[in-house]
Scaffold this active site. Structure first.
Site, PDB file in Angstrom:
ATOM      1  CD  GLU A 123       1.101   5.408  -8.489  1.00 60.04           C
ATOM      2  OE1 GLU A 123       1.250   5.509  -7.268  1.00 60.04           O
ATOM      3  OE2 GLU A 123       2.047   5.414  -9.299  1.00 60.04           O
ATOM      4  CB  SER A 140       1.461  -0.429  -1.258  1.00 60.98           C
ATOM      5  OG  SER A 140       1.466   0.953  -1.007  1.00 60.98           O
ATOM      6  CD  GLU A 175       3.224  19.795  -2.575  1.00 61.74           C
ATOM      7  OE1 GLU A 175       2.603  20.444  -1.720  1.00 61.74           O
ATOM      8  OE2 GLU A 175       3.264  18.531  -2.587  1.00 61.74           O
ATOM      9  CB  SER A 218       9.164   5.538  -3.972  1.00 58.82           C
ATOM     10  OG  SER A 218       8.102   6.147  -4.667  1.00 58.82           O
ATOM     11  CD  GLN A 252       4.315   1.812  -8.717  1.00 63.69           C
ATOM     12  OE1 GLN A 252       3.514   1.666  -9.623  1.00 63.69           O
ATOM     13  NE2 GLN A 252       4.338   2.908  -7.976  1.00 63.69           N
TER      14      GLN A 252
END
Length: 691
Positions: free
Chosen positions: A551, A468, A674, A436, A433
């Site tokens: 996810e 990953s 968060e 990020s 993926q």
């Protein structure tokens, strides 16, 4: 959610709230049959169980109904459990009798008792060995009013003057019944506190905006909701455990009750305290009802008993091997479906591993909720049965593909599906993926990787991180900005990237535990043809949100290896005797883990009944929206706490040395703590988004 899940329970709770809003009197509650919900019809009851009583108690506590209701229904439950005494039970059911129950610590004046000195019946310890209880008339006791923090519910100190032989109930589980019913009351207090705090945070303005936009306030209220949902799951499970057995020595029921006693009263105190904090000075004064709910929460916790011994009892039962069944009770139509699935499972079991994997892929067993031909179009009921019947078949873990495949099925072209999905299911295609970036982690829509139009497709340039297994992946799902002049959530597209393409560079990163799972990925003018854009150009954020929802479901259901409460129990069983503080800590951790399992079961049951949890959208793929965020938040935090505690018990154990480091990532990946709290606060509680 509330304690009750079924449509009947939801209607019952609404009816009770409506009645309490009109008339809080004991006679009104009796007239509506609420004093006998849990009692047999032969005794003047409604013929339901403790679970229905807990549904009513939660609703009444939200309204802060005072008086003799709780001690009277607790007394009638104890009498019904003991058998006999039908005239007394009938009198409690129709409201002609009231009761008080001795639950608190001893004082100079006697045992602290929930109820009024004017009660007709007093349920008190009978003395002697075996934990016997007795039900006494007012003339058989000395009762004096006692001061307590709860201003709505009287307490008294009681001493038995005489205990007639015919009034001894025997070893009735009064404290266990009290823990569950007080836990339900505590959930109602907590529910009011969360709703009140959220309502205030939505409307109260400071510094020119609602205080619910400030992350400190938003996270406090969201955390309170998470605490409440965990407590509700524990009380629900304890009530159904007692309804399932009439055996006071049932270890499984006692374990469920102990878990509720550990979690629920404390949850009410915490949520009520948080409500006062959010309300500010107003919450600390008599101008607002918040102090009354805080007082009720403190009283419930005191009467339910010190959570320390309950936690130690939880640990003792868990380490001795007692386990709570967390399987849904399925409807009658499940039998025929189970026969078919079981036959398929037997056929697969007879295959060689390679052939079995091929059949898993071709027959849609890996992700059965997907539409055919990629899945089996399985209903929630069929998914549960497949999960149960396939436990020993060890279906392959698809890894990142489990998040990518549903998005390709939903938004991809037929050609994309036929090209990628068969090989993915057989393990020939491994995915990563590429979402990020160094400057866009939690704020994923702030990504800067750019995709420029070239002949026949797009040229991607940028850097991805925390990817990953990128060094092993054949393909990656990638987000890149195709229209930089648009708002940040627009102008993003969703690409399928061949990881062997020229311009793709993968650099492994060594993690805290020494592994190299994460990677940096550099994209330098990587060509992606037009037919590898999933969904419409510039509409990639919609596709990405679908991927992220899967996810969060996967991570919320995954505890990570060796980080479950059951692993903790296995470790403790091999160690010398723990110190009391360690036993209490172990019991609290077990209680949290068991409640998370109960929460997962509640989500499953909601899906089976086509009534998804409040704040989540229905999906056959699993509980999504806020339900998945709540489960992920609880599960990942819990994994860390289990690992830290087990490592403290066995700091030379290589497994726990590894897990205390590995689980640090659990509250980061798949949306940080968060981010999850923001989702819960905004979607479940309606708090305003940060501008």
């Amino acid at each position: 959610m509330s304690i009750g899940l079924t449509e009947e329970h939801v209607e019952l709770a609404a009816s009770v709230r409506g009645l309490a809003g009109r008339d809080r009197g004991h006679a009104a509650l009796a007239g509506q049959g609420l004093l006998g919900l849990h009692l047999d019809e032969e005794c003047g009851g409604q013929g339901y169980g403790l679970l229905e009583l807990c549904v009513a108690l939660e609703a009444l506590a939200e309204q802060r109904v005072s008086g003799a209701y709780l001690p009277s229904v607790l007394a009638s439950a104890a009498l019904a459990w003991a058998g006999g005494a039908r005239p007394l039970i009938s009198g409690l059911a129709d409201g002609t009798l009231t009761a008080a129950v001795a639950l608190g610590p001893s004082t100079d004046q006697g045992v602290l008792t929930l109820g009024s000195v004017e009660a007709d019946l007093f349920v008190v310890p009978a003395g002697g060995e075996g934990g016997a209880w007795a039900v006494l008339d007012r003339d058989d006791v000395t009762a004096e009013p006692a001061d307590g923090v709860d201003q709505d519910r009287p307490l008294c100190s009681v001493t038995a003057r005489t205990v007639p032989a015919g009034r001894v109930l025997g070893a009735v589980p009064v404290r266990e019944l009290a823990a569950v019913l007080l836990g339900a009351d505590a959930c109602g207090v907590a529910a009011w506190a969360v709703a009140t705090a959220a309502g205030h945070a939505r409307t109260r303005e400071q510094f020119g905006r609602p205080i619910g936009q400030f992350q400190g306030v938003k996270h406090r209220v969201a955390d309170a909701l998470v605490t409440l949902e965990q407590a509700r799951a524990a009380v629900w499970d304890a009530a159904r455990a007692l309804d399932e057995t009439r055996d006071p020595d049932s270890d499984e029921a006692r374990l469920a009750v102990a878990v509720a006693a550990v979690l629920a009263p404390e949850a009410a105190v915490r949520c009520a305290a948080d409500a006062i904090q959010v309300l500010g000075g107003m919450g600390y004064t008599f101008e607002h009802d918040a102090h009354r709910y805080y007082r009720r929460a403190l009283s419930d916790r005191m009467l339910a008993g010190d959570p320390g011994p309950w936690a130690e009892e939880t640990a003792r039962l868990a380490v001795s091997g007692v386990r709570r069944r967390m399987e849904p009770d399925l409807p009658e139509e499940a039998a025929a479906l189970r026969d078919r699935v079981r036959a398929e499972a037997a056929s697969l079991r007879a295959e060689e591993p390679a052939a079995r994997r091929g059949r898993f892929a071709r027959e849609g067993w890996l992700m059965p909720y997907l539409p055919r031909p990629w899945g089996r179009d399985a209903s929630p009921l069929e998914q549960v049965i497949i999960h149960q019947e396939f436990r020993d078949l060890r279906r392959p873990n698809l890894g990142i593909a489990a998040w990518a495949v549903p998005s390709i099925v939903r938004y991809g072209t037929r050609e994309q599906q036929e090209r990628f999905l068969p090989g993915t299911f057989t393990g020939e295609i491994v995915w990563c993926q590429l979402f990020s970036e160094p400057g866009a982690g939690s704020d994923l829509a702030g990504l800067s990787t750019k995709a420029e139009r070239v002949e026949g497709g797009w040229s991607l340039t940028g850097q991805k991180i925390w990817t990953s297994l990128a060094q092993y992946a054949h393909w990656g799902i990638c987000l890149a900005r195709t229209s930089p002049d648009r708002p940040k959530h627009d102008g993003i597209s969703y690409f399928l990237v061949d990881m062997t393409s020229p311009g793709v560079t993968v650099k492994p990163l060594k993690e805290i535990n020494g592994d190299e799972i994460f990677n940096e990925v550099f994209l330098d003018a990587v060509f992606v043809p037009d037919d590898l854009v999933v969904g419409a150009v510039n509409d990639g954020w919609r596709v990405a949100r679908d991927t992220l929802s899967h996810e969060r479901v996967a991570l919320g259901d995954s505890w990570g290896p060796g980080s479950r409460h059951t692993d903790m129990a296995a470790l403790i069983a091999r160690l010398p005797e723990l110190r009391p503080a360690q036993r209490e800590r172990a019991g609290r951790l077990w209680a949290e883990g068991q409640a998370i399992s109960a929460l997962g079961l509640r989500v499953t049951l909601s899906q089976l009944s086509d009534s998804p949890p409040s704040g989540s959208r229905s999906s056959s793929a699993g509980g999504r929206g806020t339900a998945s965020s709540v489960r992920k938040l609880l599960g990942m935090r819990h994994s860390q706490e289990i690992s830290e505690f087990c490592w403290s018990l066995a700091p030379a154990d290589p497994h726990w040395n590894r897990m205390i480091l590995t689980t640090r990532a659990f509250t980061i990946g798949g949306g940080t703590t968060e981010v999850q709290l923001n989702i819960i606060a905004e979607r479940a509680l309606g708090l305003p988004r940060d501008p």
